[in-house]
Design a protein around this motif. Structure first.
Motif, PDB file in Angstrom:
ATOM      1  N   ALA A 157       0.830  -1.202   0.000  1.00 47.83           N
ATOM      2  CA  ALA A 157       0.000   0.000   0.000  1.00 47.83           C
ATOM      3  C   ALA A 157       0.870   1.260   0.000  1.00 47.83           C
ATOM      4  N   ALA A 158       0.278   2.375  -0.387  1.00 50.57           N
ATOM      5  CA  ALA A 158       0.972   3.656  -0.312  1.00 50.57           C
ATOM      6  C   ALA A 158       1.351   3.918   1.147  1.00 50.57           C
ATOM      7  N   ASN A 159       2.518   4.525   1.358  1.00 50.42           N
ATOM      8  CA  ASN A 159       2.958   4.810   2.721  1.00 50.42           C
ATOM      9  C   ASN A 159       3.893   6.008   2.741  1.00 50.42           C
ATOM     10  N   THR A 160       4.032   6.604   3.932  1.00 49.02           N
ATOM     11  CA  THR A 160       4.833   7.808   4.122  1.00 49.02           C
ATOM     12  C   THR A 160       5.552   7.730   5.455  1.00 49.02           C
ATOM     13  N   ALA A 161       6.752   8.288   5.509  1.00 46.86           N
ATOM     14  CA  ALA A 161       7.495   8.410   6.768  1.00 46.86           C
ATOM     15  C   ALA A 161       8.215   9.751   6.761  1.00 46.86           C
ATOM     16  N   SER A 162       8.380  10.330   7.943  1.00 45.85           N
ATOM     17  CA  SER A 162       9.047  11.627   8.077  1.00 45.85           C
ATOM     18  C   SER A 162      10.006  11.608   9.250  1.00 45.85           C
ATOM     19  N   ALA A 163      11.052  12.410   9.140  1.00 47.73           N
ATOM     20  CA  ALA A 163      12.015  12.605  10.228  1.00 47.73           C
ATOM     21  C   ALA A 163      12.690  13.943   9.972  1.00 47.73           C
ATOM     22  N   ALA A 164      13.522  14.364  10.899  1.00 47.95           N
ATOM     23  CA  ALA A 164      14.226  15.629  10.732  1.00 47.95           C
ATOM     24  C   ALA A 164      15.659  15.496  11.208  1.00 47.95           C
ATOM     25  N   GLY A 165      16.545  16.123  10.470  1.00 47.52           N
ATOM     26  CA  GLY A 165      17.930  16.199  10.884  1.00 47.52           C
ATOM     27  C   GLY A 165      18.092  17.318  11.900  1.00 47.52           C
ATOM     28  N   THR A 166      19.303  17.470  12.400  1.00 49.01           N
ATOM     29  CA  THR A 166      19.542  18.498  13.412  1.00 49.01           C
ATOM     30  C   THR A 166      20.559  19.547  12.990  1.00 49.01           C
ATOM     31  N   SER A 167      21.367  19.265  11.961  1.00 50.91           N
ATOM     32  CA  SER A 167      22.380  20.247  11.582  1.00 50.91           C
ATOM     33  C   SER A 167      22.509  20.405  10.064  1.00 50.91           C
ATOM     34  N   GLU A 168      22.897  19.358   9.372  1.00 48.56           N
ATOM     35  CA  GLU A 168      23.138  19.438   7.929  1.00 48.56           C
ATOM     36  C   GLU A 168      21.908  19.112   7.101  1.00 48.56           C
ATOM     37  N   LEU A 169      20.903  18.523   7.723  1.00 50.14           N
ATOM     38  CA  LEU A 169      19.641  18.204   7.058  1.00 50.14           C
ATOM     39  C   LEU A 169      18.489  18.731   7.894  1.00 50.14           C
ATOM     40  N   GLY A 170      17.446  19.172   7.221  1.00 53.68           N
ATOM     41  CA  GLY A 170      16.220  19.564   7.899  1.00 53.68           C
ATOM     42  C   GLY A 170      15.220  18.428   7.802  1.00 53.68           C
ATOM     43  N   ALA A 171      13.980  18.759   7.487  1.00 57.60           N
ATOM     44  CA  ALA A 171      12.917  17.752   7.364  1.00 57.60           C
ATOM     45  C   ALA A 171      13.192  16.843   6.165  1.00 57.60           C
TER      46      ALA A 171
END
Length: 178
Positions: A157-171
């Motif tokens: 099935a369609a799916n999504t995940a999210s996370a965020a970096g702290t310095s060199e990457l954002g969302a």
């Protein structure tokens, strides 16, 4: 007798294409934020985005994007390929074995802001259905290095995940659509 075999072979072919169709119909989109870093000597990060298996070894499956300074750098320092080893995890998991540049995967570094990488299901047709991680690693000269891992499922099935970096990457967000 051949009339009975022919419908059976057609049914088997239809069933096989129905199983393969979900993987081919899906697209994989990775959206990532390259943050603005307040520093006197800012350099755009080198970024690698790849798919790895969700196993203890985290085996790399496929690189889907690689951003670096190909050819002579803006400061006339020669080829930016020599700095790809600074994207350490990607480099160790298979980057050093690749012949660069790779058409459709490598590109120039990106400015701060939201960036999107979309991979069509046709390009991932050989990827077996299962659980994977999307990995985004960024390394910046006179800066830091950061990795963000996001789980996703391919072939379902369609799916999504999210996370965020702290310095060199954002969302960072991965989306599998149908």
């Amino acid at each position: 007798m051949s009339s009975r075999i022919r419908p059976l072979s057609l049914m088997l072919a239809a069933a096989a294409s129905a199983i393969a169709a979900p993987a081919l119909a899906a697209d994989l989109t990775v959206t990532l934020e390259v943050p603005t870093v307040a520093t006197a000597a800012y350099h755009r990060p080198y970024v690698a985005v790849w798919i790895e298996q969700q196993d203890p070894a985290q085996t790399a499956v496929r690189t889907i994007a690689l951003w670096y300074e190909a050819g002579a750098t803006a400061r006339g320092e020669g080829d930016g390929e020599q700095y790809l080893k600074d994207i350490r995890t990607w480099w160790r998991k298979g980057g050093r074995a690749m012949a660069l540049p790779i058409d459709g995967i490598t590109g120039p570094t990106r400015a701060p802001g939201r960036q999107t990488v979309t991979v069509s299901g046709a390009r991932l047709a050989s990827l077996p259905a299962g659980s994977y991680n999307i990995v985004v690693e960024a390394a910046r000269e006179q800066g830091g290095r950061e990795i963000v891992r996001l789980p996703f499922t391919w072939g379902g099935a369609a799916n999504t995940a999210s996370a965020a970096g702290t310095s060199e990457l954002g969302a960072v967000r991965v989306t599998v659509t149908r």
